[in-house]
Design a protein around this motif. Structure first.
Motif, mmCIF file in Angstrom:
data_model
loop_
_atom_site.group_PDB
_atom_site.id
_atom_site.type_symbol
_atom_site.label_atom_id
_atom_site.label_comp_id
_atom_site.label_asym_id
_atom_site.label_seq_id
_atom_site.Cartn_x
_atom_site.Cartn_y
_atom_site.Cartn_z
ATOM 1 N N SER A 94 -11.270 3.752 -12.024
ATOM 2 C CA SER A 94 -11.755 5.036 -12.521
ATOM 3 C C SER A 94 -13.018 4.877 -13.342
ATOM 4 N N LEU A 95 -13.479 6.001 -13.854
ATOM 5 C CA LEU A 95 -14.660 6.002 -14.707
ATOM 6 C C LEU A 95 -14.302 5.462 -16.084
ATOM 7 N N ASP A 96 -15.237 4.744 -16.687
ATOM 8 C CA ASP A 96 -15.091 4.307 -18.075
ATOM 9 C C ASP A 96 -16.488 4.169 -18.666
ATOM 10 N N LEU A 97 -16.546 3.959 -19.971
ATOM 11 C CA LEU A 97 -17.846 3.909 -20.640
ATOM 12 C C LEU A 97 -18.703 2.739 -20.180
ATOM 13 N N ASP A 98 -18.093 1.601 -19.886
ATOM 14 C CA ASP A 98 -18.870 0.461 -19.395
ATOM 15 C C ASP A 98 -19.556 0.791 -18.068
ATOM 16 N N PHE A 99 -18.811 1.451 -17.188
ATOM 17 C CA PHE A 99 -19.388 1.840 -15.907
ATOM 18 C C PHE A 99 -20.537 2.835 -16.114
ATOM 19 N N LEU A 100 -20.329 3.828 -16.985
ATOM 20 C CA LEU A 100 -21.384 4.813 -17.246
ATOM 21 C C LEU A 100 -22.628 4.161 -17.833
ATOM 22 N N ASP A 101 -22.435 3.191 -18.715
ATOM 23 C CA ASP A 101 -23.577 2.478 -19.295
ATOM 24 C C ASP A 101 -24.332 1.718 -18.208
ATOM 25 N N ARG A 102 -23.598 1.022 -17.357
ATOM 26 C CA ARG A 102 -24.222 0.274 -16.270
ATOM 27 C C ARG A 102 -24.983 1.210 -15.336
#
Length: 150
Positions: A94-102
């Motif tokens: 799922s989505l998470d903050l690390d993915f959004l940052d990347r």
């Protein structure tokens, strides 16, 4: 060999997401969840990819059907993004903050990918919206068929 249309893949992915949401809701998806699913295309168009993804990240969870629906859709959105960008994200559902940052860092260096992602995510969202509307009508028809208690 026949060519596979991208929209057929998106339709199948949207149906898989809706079926997972139905399973999590024991077969009857609430009007609130269906409304949120139907509003995803407009959210992507008006807010953009990153704010929409941030919203879904903030709202996802495991406590109630709406949070679970956000998580399911977030998983599909992440899968679409990874497919478009060629990222291998196996095991990270799922989505998470690390993915959004990347993703944010990637889009800063590759602005043309923003338009491609917007188009692909919106196409998926339109399919999900259409299927949610169909499910809503199906559930309304089934409710109308149920005998009324006097």
């Amino acid at each position: 060999m026949a060519l596979q249309r991208v929209d057929h893949d998106l339709a199948a992915d949207a149906m898989r997401a809706l079926n997972k949401i139905r399973k999590d809701a024991n077969g009857n998806v609430s009007p609130e969840v269906l409304t949120r699913l139907a509003s995803l295309p407009a959210m992507l168009r008006t807010s953009g990819v990153l704010p929409s993804l941030a919203y879904y990240t903030a709202k996802r969870g495991t406590e109630n059907p709406l949070e679970k629906a956000y998580d399911v859709v977030g998983t599909e959105l992440r899968a679409r993004i990874c497919a478009v960008l060629g990222w291998d994200e196996a095991g990270r559902p799922s989505l998470d903050l690390d993915f959004l940052d990347r993703l944010t860092q990637h889009l800063r260096g590759h602005p043309a990918d923003t338009a491609l992602l917007s188009a692909r995510l919106e196409q998926f969202a339109v399919w999900l919206s259409r299927l949610a509307e169909a499910l809503e009508r199906e559930q309304e028809a089934a409710a109308a068929q149920e005998p009324q208690d006097a």
